[in-house]
Design an enzyme around this catalytic site. Structure first.
Site, mmCIF file in Angstrom:
data_model
loop_
_atom_site.group_PDB
_atom_site.id
_atom_site.type_symbol
_atom_site.label_atom_id
_atom_site.label_comp_id
_atom_site.label_asym_id
_atom_site.label_seq_id
_atom_site.Cartn_x
_atom_site.Cartn_y
_atom_site.Cartn_z
ATOM 1 N N GLU A 1 -17.861 -60.852 16.164
ATOM 2 C CA GLU A 1 -16.950 -61.023 17.295
ATOM 3 C C GLU A 1 -15.732 -60.114 17.235
ATOM 4 O OE1 GLU A 1 -16.212 -65.230 17.249
ATOM 5 O OE2 GLU A 1 -17.904 -65.642 18.559
ATOM 6 N N GLU B 1 -30.699 -68.133 -1.342
ATOM 7 C CA GLU B 1 -29.354 -68.297 -1.888
ATOM 8 C C GLU B 1 -29.329 -68.433 -3.404
ATOM 9 O OE1 GLU B 1 -27.983 -72.844 -1.939
ATOM 10 O OE2 GLU B 1 -28.204 -72.062 0.099
#
Length: 270
Positions: free
Chosen positions: A80, A111
């Site tokens: 953004e 992960e």
């Protein structure tokens, strides 16, 4: 061994027996504690932000690494920044364990690899000019801890955002931000309060950095990308307010210069 705060039992029980209204009110009650928890650690956020700004002023970049919800929030924040502040896509870079596939789907064991984050970062030639922020609600995610440790060994400034105190990640990072929001409404569901806290902190870091880097004038996003009608209209209104001209005139100027900032620089009083 004590459970991490993010894994402790919810203050609420028998959730399946609650009415819709009860569920919503109780979730909202818990959510209200999050900004207060963030407020308590603003000095730590400030230390990290100052480092980010210092590095950016010298041409450095900001990297986020995370897994699951934490990784998605980092990628979201990074994605953004260019449209909001009109900067190139390499100022703030978000990486998630498992790659872009993991943005929509869980990637098994992604992960748990302590080496992969550093390999992912190498594709962007990360260096001591940059800042790396690891995001993990638990503070125990191997992907994130491994990346932070390796980066710190290489002389790269490191920070983290976690929701547990004295975590392996917090201890590994040079500028830790530990925001304790307490047990989740649904036990262990860190997409809730912990995720909200992380989003608030990421907002503060990226927005604060862009303001400090001169990408806002007054309180306006004068460098935003004019990628749709809504943003064009917003840009027109900015020019009208700044220059005191008609909507028609503002629209023509914006079309001519393609940027709110350029119009204001050319025609503004300051």
């Amino acid at each position: 061994m004590n459970k991490p705060i993010t894994e402790q039992s919810s203050h609420y029980d028998n959730l399946e027996n609650k009415s819709t209204g009860e569920l919503l009110r109780d979730i909202n009650k818990e959510d209200q504690s999050v900004p207060l928890a963030v407020e308590k650690i603003i000095p730590n956020i400030e230390k990290l932000l100052e480092v980010v700004v210092e590095k950016m002023k010298k041409g450095g970049r900001l990297f986020y690494i995370g897994a699951g919800t934490s990784g998605r929030l980092g990628v979201l924040d990074a994605s953004e920044v260019p449209p909001t502040f009109g900067v190139s896509g390499d100022w703030v870079i978000g990486l998630i364990a498992g790659g872009d596939t993991a943005l929509r789907n869980a990637v098994e064991n992604a992960e748990d690899n302590t080496e992969q984050a550093w390999l992912d970062l190498q594709q962007f030639h990360i260096s001591e000019k940059d800042v790396l922020v690891g995001i993990a609600a638990s503070g125990t995610t191997p992907y994130v801890i491994g990346g932070i440790k390796k980066a710190r060994e290489q002389g790269i400034a490191t920070g983290c955002i976690t929701c547990n105190t004295n975590s392996p990640l917090g201890n590994a990072a040079e500028f830790p931000v530990e925001c304790v929001v307490g047990p989740e409404f649904v036990t262990g569901s860190t997409r809730m309060k912990a995720g909200t806290a992380q989003k608030l902190i990421l907002n503060m870091i990226s927005t604060g950095a862009m303001i400090r880097m001169g990408r806002v004038k007054g309180n306006k996003m004068v460098d935003m990308q004019l990628s749709n009608k809504k943003l064009v209209n917003r840009g027109v209104k900015m020019i009208m307010e700044e220059l005191g001209v008609s909507e028609e005139r503002a629209g023509k100027l914006l079309q001519e210069y393609g940027s709110v900032r350029k119009v204001i620089v050319v025609y503004g009083k300051s």
